[in-house]
Scaffold this motif. Structure first.
Motif, PDB file in Angstrom:
ATOM      1  N   ALA A 110       0.837  -1.202   0.000  1.00  0.00           N
ATOM      2  CA  ALA A 110       0.000   0.000   0.000  1.00  0.00           C
ATOM      3  C   ALA A 110       0.873   1.255   0.000  1.00  0.00           C
ATOM      4  O   ALA A 110       1.629   1.501   0.942  1.00  0.00           O
ATOM      5  N   ASP A 111       0.779   2.043  -1.052  1.00  0.00           N
ATOM      6  CA  ASP A 111       1.707   3.167  -1.232  1.00  0.00           C
ATOM      7  C   ASP A 111       1.546   4.272  -0.194  1.00  0.00           C
ATOM      8  O   ASP A 111       2.535   4.866   0.239  1.00  0.00           O
ATOM      9  N   SER A 112       0.298   4.587   0.219  1.00  0.00           N
ATOM     10  CA  SER A 112       0.142   5.653   1.227  1.00  0.00           C
ATOM     11  C   SER A 112       0.633   5.170   2.590  1.00  0.00           C
ATOM     12  O   SER A 112       1.068   5.967   3.418  1.00  0.00           O
ATOM     13  N   VAL A 113       0.556   3.876   2.805  1.00  0.00           N
ATOM     14  CA  VAL A 113       1.024   3.321   4.082  1.00  0.00           C
ATOM     15  C   VAL A 113       2.556   3.420   4.157  1.00  0.00           C
ATOM     16  O   VAL A 113       3.129   3.755   5.195  1.00  0.00           O
ATOM     17  N   LEU A 114       3.201   3.176   3.019  1.00  0.00           N
ATOM     18  CA  LEU A 114       4.663   3.318   2.967  1.00  0.00           C
ATOM     19  C   LEU A 114       5.065   4.740   3.353  1.00  0.00           C
ATOM     20  O   LEU A 114       5.916   4.939   4.229  1.00  0.00           O
ATOM     21  N   ALA A 115       4.448   5.722   2.713  1.00  0.00           N
ATOM     22  CA  ALA A 115       4.787   7.119   3.014  1.00  0.00           C
ATOM     23  C   ALA A 115       4.482   7.421   4.484  1.00  0.00           C
ATOM     24  O   ALA A 115       5.254   8.103   5.158  1.00  0.00           O
ATOM     25  N   GLY A 116       3.376   6.888   4.972  1.00  0.00           N
ATOM     26  CA  GLY A 116       3.011   7.087   6.378  1.00  0.00           C
ATOM     27  C   GLY A 116       4.080   6.532   7.314  1.00  0.00           C
ATOM     28  O   GLY A 116       4.469   7.181   8.287  1.00  0.00           O
ATOM     29  N   PHE A 117       4.576   5.345   7.012  1.00  0.00           N
ATOM     30  CA  PHE A 117       5.637   4.752   7.850  1.00  0.00           C
ATOM     31  C   PHE A 117       6.867   5.665   7.895  1.00  0.00           C
ATOM     32  O   PHE A 117       7.458   5.873   8.949  1.00  0.00           O
ATOM     33  N   ALA A 118       7.245   6.193   6.738  1.00  0.00           N
ATOM     34  CA  ALA A 118       8.450   7.043   6.693  1.00  0.00           C
ATOM     35  C   ALA A 118       8.250   8.327   7.491  1.00  0.00           C
ATOM     36  O   ALA A 118       9.208   8.918   7.971  1.00  0.00           O
ATOM     37  N   LEU A 119       6.987   8.760   7.637  1.00  0.00           N
ATOM     38  CA  LEU A 119       6.701  10.029   8.313  1.00  0.00           C
ATOM     39  C   LEU A 119       6.225   9.835   9.756  1.00  0.00           C
ATOM     40  O   LEU A 119       5.684  10.767  10.358  1.00  0.00           O
ATOM     41  N   ASP A 120       6.407   8.649  10.320  1.00  0.00           N
ATOM     42  CA  ASP A 120       5.950   8.381  11.702  1.00  0.00           C
ATOM     43  C   ASP A 120       4.451   8.619  11.876  1.00  0.00           C
ATOM     44  O   ASP A 120       3.992   9.191  12.879  1.00  0.00           O
ATOM     45  N   ALA A 121       3.667   8.182  10.895  1.00  0.00           N
ATOM     46  CA  ALA A 121       2.219   8.409  10.943  1.00  0.00           C
ATOM     47  C   ALA A 121       1.568   7.619  12.068  1.00  0.00           C
ATOM     48  O   ALA A 121       2.086   6.590  12.512  1.00  0.00           O
ATOM     49  N   ARG A 122       0.424   8.115  12.492  1.00  0.00           N
ATOM     50  CA  ARG A 122      -0.404   7.434  13.487  1.00  0.00           C
ATOM     51  C   ARG A 122      -1.799   7.255  12.904  1.00  0.00           C
ATOM     52  O   ARG A 122      -2.158   7.891  11.925  1.00  0.00           O
ATOM     53  N   PRO A 135       0.647   4.341  16.599  1.00  0.00           N
ATOM     54  CA  PRO A 135       1.524   4.460  15.437  1.00  0.00           C
ATOM     55  C   PRO A 135       1.204   3.384  14.391  1.00  0.00           C
ATOM     56  O   PRO A 135       0.739   2.301  14.751  1.00  0.00           O
ATOM     57  N   PHE A 136       1.495   3.696  13.117  1.00  0.00           N
ATOM     58  CA  PHE A 136       1.325   2.700  12.047  1.00  0.00           C
ATOM     59  C   PHE A 136       2.031   1.386  12.408  1.00  0.00           C
ATOM     60  O   PHE A 136       1.524   0.314  12.132  1.00  0.00           O
ATOM     61  N   ASP A 137       3.215   1.481  13.018  1.00  0.00           N
ATOM     62  CA  ASP A 137       3.985   0.271  13.374  1.00  0.00           C
ATOM     63  C   ASP A 137       3.151  -0.692  14.213  1.00  0.00           C
ATOM     64  O   ASP A 137       3.289  -1.905  14.100  1.00  0.00           O
ATOM     65  N   ASP A 151     -14.938  -3.953  16.709  1.00  0.00           N
ATOM     66  CA  ASP A 151     -15.921  -2.866  16.820  1.00  0.00           C
ATOM     67  C   ASP A 151     -15.345  -1.519  16.382  1.00  0.00           C
ATOM     68  O   ASP A 151     -15.983  -0.494  16.542  1.00  0.00           O
ATOM     69  N   GLU A 152     -14.114  -1.527  15.829  1.00  0.00           N
ATOM     70  CA  GLU A 152     -13.462  -0.252  15.515  1.00  0.00           C
ATOM     71  C   GLU A 152     -13.541   0.125  14.040  1.00  0.00           C
ATOM     72  O   GLU A 152     -13.553  -0.737  13.157  1.00  0.00           O
ATOM     73  N   LEU A 153     -13.528   1.436  13.811  1.00  0.00           N
ATOM     74  CA  LEU A 153     -13.371   1.988  12.468  1.00  0.00           C
ATOM     75  C   LEU A 153     -12.136   2.877  12.457  1.00  0.00           C
ATOM     76  O   LEU A 153     -11.783   3.476  13.484  1.00  0.00           O
ATOM     77  N   ILE A 154     -11.502   2.981  11.295  1.00  0.00           N
ATOM     78  CA  ILE A 154     -10.425   3.952  11.137  1.00  0.00           C
ATOM     79  C   ILE A 154     -11.086   5.313  10.933  1.00  0.00           C
ATOM     80  O   ILE A 154     -11.934   5.456  10.044  1.00  0.00           O
ATOM     81  N   ALA A 155     -10.734   6.289  11.771  1.00  0.00           N
ATOM     82  CA  ALA A 155     -11.323   7.627  11.622  1.00  0.00           C
ATOM     83  C   ALA A 155     -10.419   8.531  10.793  1.00  0.00           C
ATOM     84  O   ALA A 155     -10.882   9.267   9.936  1.00  0.00           O
ATOM     85  N   GLU A 156      -9.114   8.477  11.060  1.00  0.00           N
ATOM     86  CA  GLU A 156      -8.191   9.347  10.321  1.00  0.00           C
ATOM     87  C   GLU A 156      -6.762   8.882  10.519  1.00  0.00           C
ATOM     88  O   GLU A 156      -6.474   8.088  11.412  1.00  0.00           O
ATOM     89  N   ILE A 157      -5.899   9.382   9.634  1.00  0.00           N
ATOM     90  CA  ILE A 157      -4.477   9.178   9.864  1.00  0.00           C
ATOM     91  C   ILE A 157      -3.858  10.538  10.212  1.00  0.00           C
ATOM     92  O   ILE A 157      -4.344  11.585   9.778  1.00  0.00           O
ATOM     93  N   LEU A 158      -2.811  10.496  11.014  1.00  0.00           N
ATOM     94  CA  LEU A 158      -2.181  11.727  11.491  1.00  0.00           C
ATOM     95  C   LEU A 158      -0.716  11.731  11.077  1.00  0.00           C
ATOM     96  O   LEU A 158      -0.001  10.753  11.319  1.00  0.00           O
ATOM     97  N   LEU A 159      -0.292  12.807  10.449  1.00  0.00           N
ATOM     98  CA  LEU A 159       1.101  12.936  10.038  1.00  0.00           C
ATOM     99  C   LEU A 159       1.752  14.055  10.847  1.00  0.00           C
ATOM    100  O   LEU A 159       1.293  15.200  10.796  1.00  0.00           O
ATOM    101  N   PRO A 160       2.822  13.737  11.605  1.00  0.00           N
ATOM    102  CA  PRO A 160       3.486  14.781  12.402  1.00  0.00           C
ATOM    103  C   PRO A 160       4.063  15.861  11.485  1.00  0.00           C
ATOM    104  O   PRO A 160       4.821  15.551  10.564  1.00  0.00           O
ATOM    105  N   LYS A 161       3.712  17.106  11.747  1.00  0.00           N
ATOM    106  CA  LYS A 161       4.155  18.206  10.879  1.00  0.00           C
ATOM    107  C   LYS A 161       5.672  18.332  10.826  1.00  0.00           C
ATOM    108  O   LYS A 161       6.237  18.677   9.793  1.00  0.00           O
ATOM    109  N   GLU A 162       6.293  18.051  11.971  1.00  0.00           N
ATOM    110  CA  GLU A 162       7.746  18.162  12.060  1.00  0.00           C
ATOM    111  C   GLU A 162       8.407  17.234  11.020  1.00  0.00           C
ATOM    112  O   GLU A 162       9.375  17.600  10.365  1.00  0.00           O
ATOM    113  N   LYS A 163       7.824  16.029  10.850  1.00  0.00           N
ATOM    114  CA  LYS A 163       8.378  15.074   9.869  1.00  0.00           C
ATOM    115  C   LYS A 163       8.004  15.465   8.442  1.00  0.00           C
ATOM    116  O   LYS A 163       8.782  15.274   7.507  1.00  0.00           O
TER     117      LYS A 163
END
Ligand SMILES: Cc1cc2nc3c(=O)[nH]c(=O)nc-3n(C[C@H](O)[C@H](O)[C@H](O)COP(=O)(O)OP(=O)(O)OC[C@H]3O[C@@H](n4cnc5c(N)ncnc54)[C@H](O)[C@@H]3O)c2cc1C
Ligand code: FES
Ligand code: FES
Lengths: 271, 157
Positions: A110-122, A135-137, A151-163
């Motif tokens: 998954a390409d967006s997941v790759l970018a998310g991993f590199a950016l410390d996404a949550r 964290p994605f990890d 019982d969970e849904l994904i609501a959003e992904i968060l990308l740290p601005k600093e990264k």
């Protein structure tokens, strides 16, 4: 509607998820290809709350039902993420495919997941009993498996601005220029000050699962860029050693060679 | 139980079947929209593309529940427009149609592009059509036809 639920608020969606087995449906580009027999869907594509891109002091927030096309047109989305998603499939797929679907599908390509991993996404997960922000990890377990609760849904992904503000490296190797799933892809973000590496991330598509190579990253931090470049072969060897290369459609030999080359290219690009 | 309500080529429509049914199959079998072709059912070929709220989407990758309260356009509706005339003429002039199977998807991909970008470069046309596979023409004639339609149909988009 028959065999489906179509809430207009996240609250309603979460309640339906809590009391039924309906399958979350965002863009349908993975689900409809899988063609699950007798499926009952929980349609998320008309929930406004899930379609927002916003920011606060620390993070860029991308709603789970934001499409790749929408993100590509938004100034808040960082360049590394844009580069990764701009190469997904073709316009009709980017018009439908979403960030929540890319993550929820648990593909190792998954390409967006790759970018998310590199950016410390949550990822922020919501359920009737509360929410989790992890964290994605921790979310991505292995190919086909995430640690999302029933019982969970994904609501959003968060990308740290600093990264998001750091220089980055991205390369995708697919079979052709459009409609090519990544065979191998590499993403990293880094910070170099006075010739010394302050921060660095490295992550790949090609091992067969998503992970961050934090030990290898740690050995690079504090090193002079010149020294790292001069010893690129050795660092690449350490990097490859950490990988287990899960069997897949593309041969392990090929993936090893390409990942090694991309890692060295990454080190050479640091500035 | 309420049916799924949407607009199909400008007409209010209500589908009483399953929300999990595939839009592609429903368009062809229930509403007789035979311009919508099935080439793969995997999102790969673009022959099934339609416009949903003006956005190009492969109808094989859509379940009916998703289109509730949305607006769908297929070539059966689009062919009533001057824009279609301009594209149709350009495709004919440049012999851009061979077997024709991919053409409805190509036409709607072209409309999706031109409605946002009336004067595209050749590269922009190629990108816009990159999800539409053609087994006959080798693409150049189709790309040239879209460029021509943009020029000859100046002001329509
Ligand atoms: C022709 C083609 C080419 C493709 N090329 C690429 C490519 O190059 N790179 C790439 O990364 N992907 C590619 N994909 C895969 C796909 O388009 C992406 O994974 C996309 O992001 C999926 O999003 P979606 O909204 O369509 O997901 P859906 O199909 O709606 O859902 C996918 C999965 O996620 C779950 N899900 C969705 N939203 C949520 C949520 N909010 N909470 C919990 N679970 C959720 C669903 O239950 C399902 O299991 C391609 C697909 C096709 C058909
Ligand atoms: S039939 Fe839908 S993309 Fe091929
Ligand atoms: S004209 Fe035959 S597939 Fe395009």
């Amino acid at each position: 509607m028959v065999n489906g639920y179509k809430p207009t608020t996240l609250q309603e969606a979460v309640e339906i998820k809590g009391r039924t087995d309906a399958i979350p449906y965002a863009g349908g580009t993975d689900l409809m290809v899988k063609n699950i027999p007798d499926a009952v869907y929980l349609f998320l594509n008309d929930i406004d709350e899930l379609k927002q891109i916003t920011q606060d002091d620390e993070y860029i927030h991308i709603g789970a039902a934001v499409t790749f096309t929408q993100a590509l047109a938004d100034d808040l989305v960082p360049p590394l993420m844009k580069e990764a998603i701009s190469r997904i499939a073709a316009p009709a797929i980017r018009n439908a495919g979403t960030f929540g679907g890319n993550l929820g599908n648990a593909s190792d390509k998954a390409d967006s997941v790759l970018a998310g991993f590199a950016l410390d996404a949550r990822v922020r997960l919501v359920s009737v009993s509360g929410e989790r922000n992890i964290p994605f990890d921790d979310f991505c377990v292995r190919r086909g498996v995430t640690n999302i609760g029933d019982d969970e849904l994904i609501a959003e992904i968060l990308l740290p601005k600093e990264k998001c503000a750091l220089p980055y490296y991205y390369k995708k190797i697919g079979g052709r220029s459009a409609l090519a799933i990544s065979r191998v892809a590499f993403a990293g973000a880094y910070e170099v000050r006075d010739g010394v590496i302050q921060a660095i991330s490295a992550t790949v598509i090609g091992e067969g699962k998503f992970t961050r190579y934090r030990e290898v990253e740690a050995t690079l931090i504090g090193k002079k860029v010149d020294e790292v470049r001069a010893n690129a072969d050795e660092y690449a060897e350490r990097f490859i050693e950490k990988m287990t290369f899960i069997r897949g459609r593309v041969s392990t030999e090929y993936r090893k060679v390409v990942v090694t080359n991309l890692f060295k290219d990454y080190l050479a690009s640091l500035e | 139980m309420n049916g799924i309500r949407f607009r199909l080529n400008g007409k209010d429509t209500c589908y009483e079947g399953s929300a999990a049914d595939r839009l592609l199959d429903v368009l062809r079998d229930e509403y007789d929209m035979k311009s919508v072709k099935c080439g793969c059912k995997e999102g790969e070929c673009g022959a099934c593309a339609v416009l949903i709220d003006g956005v190009l989407i492969n109808s094989c990758c859509v379940a009916m529940g998703a289109v509730d309260s949305h607006e769908i356009l297929t070539v059966e509706g689009y062919r009533e427009t001057a824009r279609f005339e301009a594209l149709s003429k350009a495709f004919a002039d440049l012999s851009a149609v061979q077997c024709g199977f991919c053409i409805p998807g190509m036409i709607l991909a072209a409309e999706a592009l031109l409605s946002k970008n009336a004067h595209p470069t050749e590269q922009e046309v190629r990108t816009a059509l990159s999800g539409n596979i053609c087994r006959c023409t080798g693409y150049n004639a189709i790309v040239n036809a879209v460029m021509n339609a943009a020029k000859e149909g100046d002001g329509l988009w």
